[in-house]
Design a protein around this motif. Structure first.
Motif, PDB file in Angstrom:
ATOM      1  N   SER A 298      45.645  22.620   8.263  1.00 36.14           N
ATOM      2  CA  SER A 298      47.057  22.499   8.615  1.00 36.14           C
ATOM      3  C   SER A 298      47.896  22.241   7.370  1.00 36.14           C
ATOM      4  O   SER A 298      47.380  22.121   6.251  1.00 36.14           O
ATOM      5  N   ASN A 303      49.805  14.932   9.584  1.00 37.76           N
ATOM      6  CA  ASN A 303      48.764  14.097  10.175  1.00 37.76           C
ATOM      7  C   ASN A 303      47.547  14.927  10.551  1.00 37.76           C
ATOM      8  O   ASN A 303      46.407  14.470  10.423  1.00 37.76           O
ATOM      9  N   LYS A 304      47.795  16.157  11.026  1.00 39.60           N
ATOM     10  CA  LYS A 304      46.682  17.032  11.372  1.00 39.60           C
ATOM     11  C   LYS A 304      45.807  17.314  10.147  1.00 39.60           C
ATOM     12  O   LYS A 304      44.585  17.311  10.222  1.00 39.60           O
ATOM     13  N   THR A 307      43.432  14.392   9.322  1.00 40.53           N
ATOM     14  CA  THR A 307      42.258  14.278  10.196  1.00 40.53           C
ATOM     15  C   THR A 307      41.266  15.418   9.932  1.00 40.53           C
ATOM     16  O   THR A 307      40.051  15.222  10.004  1.00 40.53           O
ATOM     17  N   GLU A 308      41.783  16.591   9.602  1.00 43.02           N
ATOM     18  CA  GLU A 308      40.905  17.726   9.295  1.00 43.02           C
ATOM     19  C   GLU A 308      40.105  17.477   8.025  1.00 43.02           C
ATOM     20  O   GLU A 308      38.908  17.795   7.950  1.00 43.02           O
ATOM     21  N   PHE A 357      40.139  23.664  14.059  1.00 40.33           N
ATOM     22  CA  PHE A 357      39.873  22.302  14.512  1.00 40.33           C
ATOM     23  C   PHE A 357      40.450  22.086  15.908  1.00 40.33           C
ATOM     24  O   PHE A 357      41.496  22.640  16.258  1.00 40.33           O
ATOM     25  N   HIS A 359      42.266  19.994  17.790  1.00 36.81           N
ATOM     26  CA  HIS A 359      43.240  18.918  17.935  1.00 36.81           C
ATOM     27  C   HIS A 359      43.546  18.645  19.396  1.00 36.81           C
ATOM     28  O   HIS A 359      43.703  17.491  19.803  1.00 36.81           O
ATOM     29  N   GLU A 360      43.629  19.696  20.195  1.00 38.89           N
ATOM     30  CA  GLU A 360      44.031  19.521  21.589  1.00 38.89           C
ATOM     31  C   GLU A 360      42.977  18.803  22.421  1.00 38.89           C
ATOM     32  O   GLU A 360      43.243  18.299  23.501  1.00 38.89           O
ATOM     33  N   SER A 362      40.937  16.303  21.033  1.00 40.24           N
ATOM     34  CA  SER A 362      40.472  15.114  20.306  1.00 40.24           C
ATOM     35  C   SER A 362      40.520  13.845  21.142  1.00 40.24           C
ATOM     36  O   SER A 362      39.800  12.897  20.867  1.00 40.24           O
ATOM     37  N   ARG A 368      34.796  16.664  23.391  1.00 44.46           N
ATOM     38  CA  ARG A 368      34.730  16.514  21.936  1.00 44.46           C
ATOM     39  C   ARG A 368      33.470  17.195  21.410  1.00 44.46           C
ATOM     40  O   ARG A 368      32.611  16.590  20.788  1.00 44.46           O
ATOM     41  N   LYS A 380      35.295  26.281  16.066  1.00 43.32           N
ATOM     42  CA  LYS A 380      36.287  25.212  16.182  1.00 43.32           C
ATOM     43  C   LYS A 380      35.567  23.870  16.221  1.00 43.32           C
ATOM     44  O   LYS A 380      34.780  23.604  17.137  1.00 43.32           O
ATOM     45  N   LEU A 383      37.200  16.784  16.144  1.00 39.51           N
ATOM     46  CA  LEU A 383      37.701  15.796  15.179  1.00 39.51           C
ATOM     47  C   LEU A 383      37.128  14.434  15.553  1.00 39.51           C
ATOM     48  O   LEU A 383      37.689  13.691  16.346  1.00 39.51           O
TER      49      LEU A 383
END
Length: 407
Positions: A298, A303-304, A307-308, A357, A359-360, A362, A368, A380, A383
């Protein structure tokens, strides 16, 4: 080539440079210098994306499904393949093929061919076997066609042909001299091996006694008058067993390889294709896998992105741990989970494998887990906060890869 200095007045040096340049151009243009990938990409340009041929496949009977698809009247090897899998209960997986299912199908098909009654041998060096059902149903043609289609349509190479069989494909049977190790029948191999080790005429006559019926049926029965007859007898037996006995099957197999121009390409570039046809592909490594996947991060500072960037080292550590603890076969399963192919196809991947990743997902403990879109070769990653959780998540997904986590 470096440019020649304007100040040089040495005509001989100039002539040598010109000749070197001309020889270089000739070498580049010579067919033998082309890689298999170059050749196959050129052959792949004939595939029409406007026409599709459907294959309906059950993973427990891949070869049967492939034969039905290849025999369909509407089948055209130059049409785009569209593969739809069902699970073992016949439930539709709704996997319309945009690349991933096709690669998985071709991978499973190459594995099924190697295990089929049409091939026999040891140590992944297989020769043609004689199977009456396969002859009657023209399956040897389909076997050759399947290999040609896999190579051109982005599937894996066979990698299991014995060198003698490959040489037969390249130059024909008339120039082939099979060796004792090409005899796949273990009992016959041991008997002929004893014949080859005889050191006296009496020993030779005694050793060939159990082979009399076989020699008569093979047309190899003749009076043995001296120990020197031993080598010619062994040569005749191996020639019959490996070449003449399966001549009809070989001709149909060779006809199948002509599909999409693959046989002509093999004969023009035999050394380029030899590693694809006769050997296992280059073993996957953690570094190769890391470079193969493009990681899509990202925006910097978001913030994304933060975390990535925590998960990327987990991914690389996971690849290294898998290589050290379980080896290339597990890395192949990871690649298959993401792309449908357990090895890098001879024509390469299109598009390049990538990593996104989740994100949706997490915040959802039940979701997960990694997911994959094999149609676009995208893996994919979840996280997760710790490497232990990441590894457990990956292991579970890869261990249940059949139809799991696929979009």
């Amino acid at each position: 080539m470096s440019s020649i200095s304007d100040h040089s007045s040495d005509d001989e040096e100039l002539n040598q440079a010109i000749m070197a340049s001309l020889e270089s151009n000739v070498t580049i243009a010579h067919p033998s210098t082309k890689s298999a990938q170059e050749v196959l990409l050129n052959l792949a340009s004939q595939i029409s994306s406007n026409q599709r041929c459907r294959f309906n496949i059950n993973r427990s009977s891949v070869l049967d499904g492939a034969i039905r698809g290849f025999k369909r009247l509407s089948y055209n090897p130059a049409s785009q393949m569209c593969v739809k899998f069902s699970d073992d209960l016949g439930m539709d997986e709704e996997a319309v093929d945009l690349g991933g299912p096709r690669r998985e199908f071709l991978r499973l098909l190459m594995e099924a061919l190697a295990l089929s009654p049409m091939f026999e041998g040891r140590d992944s060096k297989l020769s043609l076997a004689l199977d009456s059902t396969a002859l009657r149903e023209d399956r040897y043609f389909i076997a050759g066609q399947a290999i040609a289609v896999s190579l051109v349509h982005g599937g894996p190479p066979p990698g299991f042909l014995a060198p003698t069989l490959y040489s037969s494909v390249v130059v024909g049977n008339s120039s082939i001299k099979p060796v004792l190790e090409d005899i796949a029948d273990a009992d016959l191999y041991e008997k002929v091996k004893k014949v080859s080790e005889c050191s006296s005429l009496d020993d030779l006559l005694h050793t060939t006694e159990p082979l009399q019926d076989y020699l008569a049926n093979a047309g190899c029965l003749r009076p043995l008058k001296c120990i020197e007859d031993r080598d010619l007898l062994v040569q005749d037996i191996t020639m019959f067993q490996v070449v003449h006995r399966v001549a009809g099957a070989f001709e149909r197999f060779k006809e199948g390889l002509k599909v999409l121009g693959v046989l002509d390409a093999i004969r023009m570039h035999p050394e380029s294709f030899r590693p694809l046809m006769c050997h296992e592909p280059t073993a996957l490594t953690a570094d190769l896998m890391d470079h193969l996947f493009h990681i899509r991060l990202s925006e910097v500072g978001s913030n994304k992105r933060r975390t990535e960037e925590l998960v990327v080292p987990f991914w690389r550590d996971y690849l290294q741990d898998v290589e050290e603890q379980e080896g290339p076969s597990k890395l192949g399963k990871i690649l298959a989970f993401a792309t449908g192919a357990s090895v890098v196809p001879p024509v390469g991947f299109s598009p390049q494998p990538s990593i996104d990743f989740l994100h949706e997902h997490s915040s959802s403990p039940k979701q997960r887990l990694p997911m994959a879109n094999t149609c676009i070769n995208c893996l994919k990653l979840p996280l997760l906060d710790t490497y232990e959780a990441f590894r457990e998540s990956m292991d579970f997904a890869i261990g249940n890869t059949q139809g799991f986590g696929r979009e």
